[in-house]
Design a protein around this motif. Structure first.
Motif, mmCIF file in Angstrom:
data_model
loop_
_atom_site.group_PDB
_atom_site.id
_atom_site.type_symbol
_atom_site.label_atom_id
_atom_site.label_comp_id
_atom_site.label_asym_id
_atom_site.label_seq_id
_atom_site.Cartn_x
_atom_site.Cartn_y
_atom_site.Cartn_z
ATOM 1 N N PRO A 16 11.117 9.010 2.938
ATOM 2 C CA PRO A 16 9.834 9.101 2.217
ATOM 3 C C PRO A 16 10.005 9.685 0.806
ATOM 4 O O PRO A 16 9.318 9.252 -0.131
ATOM 5 C CB PRO A 16 8.988 10.027 3.100
ATOM 6 C CG PRO A 16 9.565 9.854 4.472
ATOM 7 C CD PRO A 16 11.038 9.671 4.252
ATOM 8 N N GLU A 17 10.898 10.651 0.649
ATOM 9 C CA GLU A 17 11.140 11.209 -0.679
ATOM 10 C C GLU A 17 11.750 10.166 -1.606
ATOM 11 O O GLU A 17 11.352 10.041 -2.774
ATOM 12 C CB GLU A 17 12.064 12.428 -0.578
ATOM 13 C CG GLU A 17 11.407 13.659 0.008
ATOM 14 C CD GLU A 17 12.379 14.807 0.180
ATOM 15 O OE1 GLU A 17 12.019 15.956 -0.141
ATOM 16 O OE2 GLU A 17 13.523 14.571 0.655
ATOM 17 N N ARG A 20 9.157 7.849 -2.736
ATOM 18 C CA ARG A 20 8.308 8.458 -3.764
ATOM 19 C C ARG A 20 9.007 8.465 -5.120
ATOM 20 O O ARG A 20 8.393 8.154 -6.145
ATOM 21 C CB ARG A 20 7.930 9.885 -3.357
ATOM 22 C CG ARG A 20 6.881 10.497 -4.283
ATOM 23 C CD ARG A 20 6.391 11.847 -3.809
ATOM 24 N NE ARG A 20 7.327 12.905 -4.163
ATOM 25 C CZ ARG A 20 8.013 13.629 -3.302
ATOM 26 N NH1 ARG A 20 7.887 13.403 -2.001
ATOM 27 N NH2 ARG A 20 8.833 14.585 -3.701
#
Length: 207
Positions: A16-17, A20
């Protein structure tokens, strides 16, 4: 350089990082400065951004395979597979890190000191994003082989990569377009010098 020590071996961001950070880099390339809000601009984020090198490794390896198996097609005859791939790895690593080192050394003289952190973080994650975005090109080359159409496509991809990187630097650092073009020109020249130096050192053709 930001305060703090380099990261520990578990510095690789989560999926998820990474998503992003990729979204942030893509927004910067699209001309939206709010892409910086999706990047980690802290001291830890500075060091963790070098994990982008590992994130970009799968499509980078694909480009090595394509070059050696399709364009050069000389591994079977030469018998130096380990040396060839080691040369690719060293050249790509040097080409990635050398421009960053140059900018960090020159930052004070260029009035770029306060911009170096967003520059490094944005170009690291932007570089990884572009590597993944253009990886289908190498798959196509492996299936079709080099031809005039693929050469044209390669030129267009290279031009798009340069334009997008300029846009990313403009938005990430607040620099004007001519200065950002100068930075990207330095990055391209550094890459060519890296490949040339490693090729001469290890006696392995890389371009």
């Amino acid at each position: 350089m930001p305060a703090g020590s380099p990261p520990s071996p578990d510095f690789l961001p989560s999926l998820p990082e990474i998503a992003r950070y990729f979204t942030g880099a893509a927004r910067l390339m699209a001309g939206h400065r709010d892409g910086l809000d999706r990047l980690d601009l802290s001291a830890d984020g500075f060091w963790r951004s070098f994990a982008a090198i590992l994130v970009a490794l799968p499509p980078t390896i694909l480009s090595w395979l394509e070059f050696e198996r399709v364009e050069r097609a000389g591994l079977a005859a030469g018998g130096h597979e380990t040396t060839a791939y080691a040369a690719h790895a060293l050249a790509d690593l040097t080409a990635w890190l050398l421009p960053i080192l140059v900018m960090m050394v020159a930052a004070r003289h260029l009035g770029f000191t306060r911009k170096i952190v967003p520059f490094v973080i944005a170009t690291n994650w932007g570089g990884a994003l572009l590597t993944w975005a253009f990886s289908p090109f190498f798959l196509l080359l492996m299936f079709t082989g080099p031809n005039a159409a693929m050469q044209l496509l390669g030129i267009l991809i290279s031009a798009a990569s340069i334009v997008l990187t300029v846009r990313l630097i403009v938005q990430a650092t607040g620099s004007d377009v001519p200065f950002s073009i100068a930075i990207v020109t330095m990055m391209v020249i550094s890459s060519l010098l890296s490949y040339g130096a490693v090729s001469d050192l290890l006696q392995v053709p890389l371009v």
